[in-house]
Design an enzyme around this catalytic site. Sequence first.
Site, mmCIF file in Angstrom:
data_model
loop_
_atom_site.group_PDB
_atom_site.id
_atom_site.type_symbol
_atom_site.label_atom_id
_atom_site.label_comp_id
_atom_site.label_asym_id
_atom_site.label_seq_id
_atom_site.Cartn_x
_atom_site.Cartn_y
_atom_site.Cartn_z
ATOM 1 N N CYS A 93 0.819 -1.218 0.000
ATOM 2 C CA CYS A 93 0.000 0.000 0.000
ATOM 3 C C CYS A 93 0.849 1.263 0.000
ATOM 4 O O CYS A 93 0.344 2.362 -0.211
ATOM 5 C CB CYS A 93 -0.940 -0.001 1.193
ATOM 6 S SG CYS A 93 -1.900 -1.516 1.255
ATOM 7 N N HIS A 384 -9.786 2.277 -1.214
ATOM 8 C CA HIS A 384 -8.336 2.144 -1.158
ATOM 9 C C HIS A 384 -7.841 1.119 -2.182
ATOM 10 O O HIS A 384 -7.611 -0.026 -1.855
ATOM 11 C CB HIS A 384 -7.946 1.738 0.283
ATOM 12 C CG HIS A 384 -6.537 1.299 0.461
ATOM 13 N ND1 HIS A 384 -5.470 1.960 -0.108
ATOM 14 C CD2 HIS A 384 -6.005 0.252 1.152
ATOM 15 C CE1 HIS A 384 -4.345 1.332 0.229
ATOM 16 N NE2 HIS A 384 -4.646 0.295 0.976
ATOM 17 N N CYS A 415 0.564 3.151 5.922
ATOM 18 C CA CYS A 415 1.021 1.846 6.394
ATOM 19 C C CYS A 415 0.919 0.853 5.248
ATOM 20 O O CYS A 415 0.148 1.049 4.318
ATOM 21 C CB CYS A 415 0.148 1.382 7.556
ATOM 22 S SG CYS A 415 -1.598 1.291 7.119
#
Lengths: 429, 287
Positions: A93, A384, A415
């Site tokens: 990510c 996301h 994160c």
Amino acid sequence: MATTAPRRAAVIGGNRIPFARANGAYAKASNQDMLTAALEGLVARHGLAGEHVGEVAAGAVLKHSRDFNLTRESVLGSSLAATTPAYDVQQACGTGLEAAVLVANKIALGQVESGIAGGTDTASDAPIAVHEGLRQALLSLNRAKTPAQRLKAVSRLRPGQLVPEVPRNVEPRTGLSMGEHMAQTAAQWGVTREAQDELAVESHRNLAAAYDRGFFDDLVTPYLGLTRDQNLRPDSSVDKLSKLKPVFGRGDDATMTAANSTPLTDGASVVLLGSDEWAAERGLPVLAHVVDAQTAAVDYVTGHEGLLMAPAYALPHLLERQGMKLQDFDLVEIHEAFAATVLCTLAAWESESFCRDRLGLDAPVGALDRSRLSVNGSSLAAGHPFAATGGRIVASLAKALHEKGSGARGLISICAAGGQGVMAILEAA
Amino acid sequence: MELREVASAPSLGPLFARAALSQKGRGGQLPSHGLRLARLEVDRWRLLDYQHLCRFTGGDVLPHTYPHVLGFPLQVALMADRGFPLALPGLVHLENHITVHRRLTTADRLDIVVHAADLRPHPKGTLVDLLTEVEVAGERVWEGRSTYLRRGRSAADEQGAAPAGGAGAPDMPGGPPAGLLRVPEDLGRRYAAVSGDVNPIHLHALTARTMGFPRAIAHGMWSAARTLAALGPRADGPSSSSVWFRKPVLLPSTVELLVHDSPHRAVAGLVSGRDERREHLVLELHT
């Protein structure tokens, strides 16, 4: 030998397509389609058709093996000059933000004058692999030279091997999903269900308000019928969210629901970076500059630290280098992998023992004024698409800082799987 | 010209069947009417399938060739009608010309008109043009001309008529191949699924054999679209293209893409065969 003193890379603009819920509006779009669409919107907005850009760095977390050169293929399918080099980046990510840092650093060193950073991900058009037994049998068959070897390879085939391998959102080393990891950390920090739901509602409300005031008009290009993020629920309320059943965690203490966790999402984003001179030559206004960046990683495998807590460890390095306090930032963006991620990170920075024992600080980092946090909404509302989140945040933070006025500083925290975290500081031009 | 409204794009299977059953005893004049499909909304997922099959980038921009696909059912409806002078089965697509006046997207509601024109003799039979005109809110945005050949006795003077290779066609580009296209056996079925064109010559070797082909053949407009896709996104905006079809691409096969590029004009061709070269098409794009 000519050397160039480091300079600050400028964030000139950004573009993304609205994010879609998995198996929603972009169910049939590929990573390459979406990344190309995001690039084309950026090209159109900044008059880059036919232009050579120093480099394009982007990536995807869920990637087909045929997409080994995803970013370069997307550049070739775009209106950018075919002479624009490109490479793929992958840091889970953190991909999008890491790509922006890489491009910004090359600009800072004078190795390129301009660059585009970004990312794309689809949870819908996911790569499906063959069963490991079938793969091994096929590879043996490929290696076989004699009929006997071929027969032996074929004899290893079993009907059960027809079941394909679908990518799963689990940590390879622990077998736990990211949500399960987060639930453990949330329980450890005593993060309440109410606090998580409030953060989720705030994210939806802020994102909806930002759309309503036209904030995203020059940051988002409609795609496949979407003009806003498909996951956005402007009428979300704590009351409504309180009725949902927990999906992660165990027993009566489970607090994490589908609403305070980000859903699987499809989408792509890109950011245009350059030197001040390059921007000026083209008459493109500069929104912000990249000041600094820091990555960190934690040992989550042994349970020493929570999977998504790495950004907490990156921050002290940045603060020390920049001579800043957390409270000096005008705006802070903490990627909402889960509402609990944000709340655990903030709690850790407020904790005297955590800051002393884990971060080695004399005093806690301290509390953050929540009115500075993700003021235009974040991942809980927008969704996301893993590698696309960095580009989304860099572009919208740069614009929000620019609105605040020259010198305003913003912090980005993302994160990532594998116990990693990426952070960056932007400053309004 | 009288325009007959069509409520939705007709399904091609029944039209091909009707055309096959009524191919005898055709002749006379071209129909004086055209067909009109008003305010067509593009199905995004079908478009994505088309873009992926032809290797365009998937998205909201209609590829150069896509309005042809949308208008093609009207062409077939016109030609399948008993009153059309040429029998549809065995009709050969010889040339296709397209002009894109402006970039089209899925946001555009398309008014599509198709009519036939210019029935004329050719050394190998008879030619006809099917004209497709697309408007958005009264503005002409796209037009296409498809030229078909009905093989048969010709009224044309063999000396004076146009050559079979296509008048005005540019020379096939030379040099090493710019690319190799691997065209799979199931291409015809996959193209039928996205275009609706279920012509048996594209679907399977068995159905193609009944029409006199050794194997199934690639759809000419797939080959043209695939060639345009190889030239990049430049054909999405205002541009014009002409393609001259020569020998069909048998399925499966590997064909070479040849390109001669210059700033506002590209010529591309598809050829195959190491020993005996077969030219499949030559295409010219102006931007």
